[in-house]
Design an enzyme around this catalytic site. Structure first.
Site, PDB file in Angstrom:
ATOM      1  N   LYS A 266       0.812  -1.218   0.000  1.00 26.61           N
ATOM      2  CA  LYS A 266       0.000   0.000   0.000  1.00 26.61           C
ATOM      3  C   LYS A 266       0.848   1.271   0.000  1.00 26.61           C
ATOM      4  CE  LYS A 266      -4.008  -2.051   0.001  1.00 26.61           C
ATOM      5  NZ  LYS A 266      -4.925  -1.942  -1.148  1.00 26.61           N
TER       6      LYS A 266
ATOM      7  N   SER B 172      -2.796 -12.379   3.985  1.00 25.09           N
ATOM      8  CA  SER B 172      -3.212 -12.167   2.596  1.00 25.09           C
ATOM      9  C   SER B 172      -2.110 -12.573   1.625  1.00 25.09           C
ATOM     10  CB  SER B 172      -3.628 -10.718   2.367  1.00 25.09           C
ATOM     11  OG  SER B 172      -2.586  -9.817   2.708  1.00 25.09           O
TER      12      SER B 172
END
Length: 303
Positions: free
Chosen positions: A38, A268
């Site tokens: 991110k 994830s």
């Protein structure tokens, strides 16, 4: 020119993970400054806002997040002199919440698993207080960040002789696999890679307990960072397959990667790795590429 920590976002390596005849190449995004993929999107959005005079030192930024985006924006706010307000569902990990605190960000919690509520709260607060809305879930810059950086980096590294010489494939990897939260990583990287390797397959990953892209209903799950409640930026018309994985399977894979490969990545990232190996086995292809989204230490309280 004065260098900032955020100048070092990106240029992460591809790390091979091999089981038998199959190799998954993981883009090591946990090596970014705040520890996740991110950082790319957040830096791209903030750089663009600064360039266009949309934000100035002392302004307040606001974002709804499952954690990693909030951490990335909090890092940038601390680096550049902004205030940061984060809206996050209450069931996200305690480590994430502590990281916000250390960066000096303010956290407002929404209901468990309710990203629609978090987004609504963000939009209302930004409108009322005239804060800058980072808007990762609907922002085309989220896609552009990965089209401009992640995709080209994968292509350039795959073209190195050490990879081509070892795997004897000149036309690129068979598949690119990525879990989707906002969908920015999947869509931006896909766009660039398909321009280089027209035959590469694109696979999206979502939680078995919240199979929205597969046509099911959103639900609570433990794979933080993906399956955030809707498709957002994902265009299913350009995705070849959607695969689901259970939270328990993703957690077991995360432990396996740490104990057997020294790769201490998040849940994830483990979901991405497991799904890529599964796809390679089912399609009898030797190698594929995925994203190692973040580091594992932000998951201790939920493992």
């Amino acid at each position: 020119m004065k260098r900032k920590l955020s100048n070092y976002v990106g240029n992460t390596p591809l790390i091979p993970i091999t089981i038998g005849d199959f190799t998954v190449w993981g883009k090591a995004e946990f090596m970014n400054p705040s520890g996740s993929v991110k950082d790319r999107m957040a830096t791209f959005i903030i750089n663009n806002a600064e360039k266009n005079g949309l934000i100035f030192k002392g302004d307040t930024l606001c974002e709804a997040t499952s954690g990693n985006s909030g951490i990335a924006f909090a890092m940038l706010a601390a680096e550049r002199g902004y205030k940061m307000v984060i809206i996050m569902p209450s069931n996200m990990s305690e480590e994430r919440k502590k990281m916000f605190e250390y960066y000096g960000a303010e956290l407002i919690e929404a209901s468990e698993g309710d990203f629609d509520e978090a987004i609504r709260m963000r939009d209302e607060l930004c409108y009322t207080n005239e804060w800058f809305n980072c808007n990762q879930f609907d922002n085309p810059l989220n896609i552009e960040a990965h089209y401009s950086t992640t995709g080209p980096e994968i292509y350039d590294e795959w073209s190195l002789p050490k990879i081509q010489g070892a795997y004897k494939r000149k036309d690129g990897p068979a598949v690119f696999v990525a879990g989707t939260g906002t969908g920015g990583t999947l869509m931006g990287t896909r766009k660039f890679l398909k321009e280089q390797w027209k035959d590469i397959k694109i696979v999206a990953v979502e939680p078995e307990e919240s199979p929205v892209m597969s046509g099911g209903e959103p639900g609570l799950h433990g794979i933080q960072g993906i399956g955030d409640g809707s498709k957002f930026l994902v265009d299913l018309e350009v995705v070849d397959e959607v695969k689901t994985i259970s939270t328990e399977c993703a957690k077991k894979t995360a432990r396996h990667l740490a104990k057997n490969y020294g790769l201490f990545v998040g849940i994830s990232a483990a979901a991405n790795v497991f799904t890529t190996f599964q796809w390679l086995r089912d399609n009898d292809e030797p190698h594929g590429i995925t994203i190692l989204c973040d580091r594992g230490e932000r998951y201790f309280s939920c493992m």
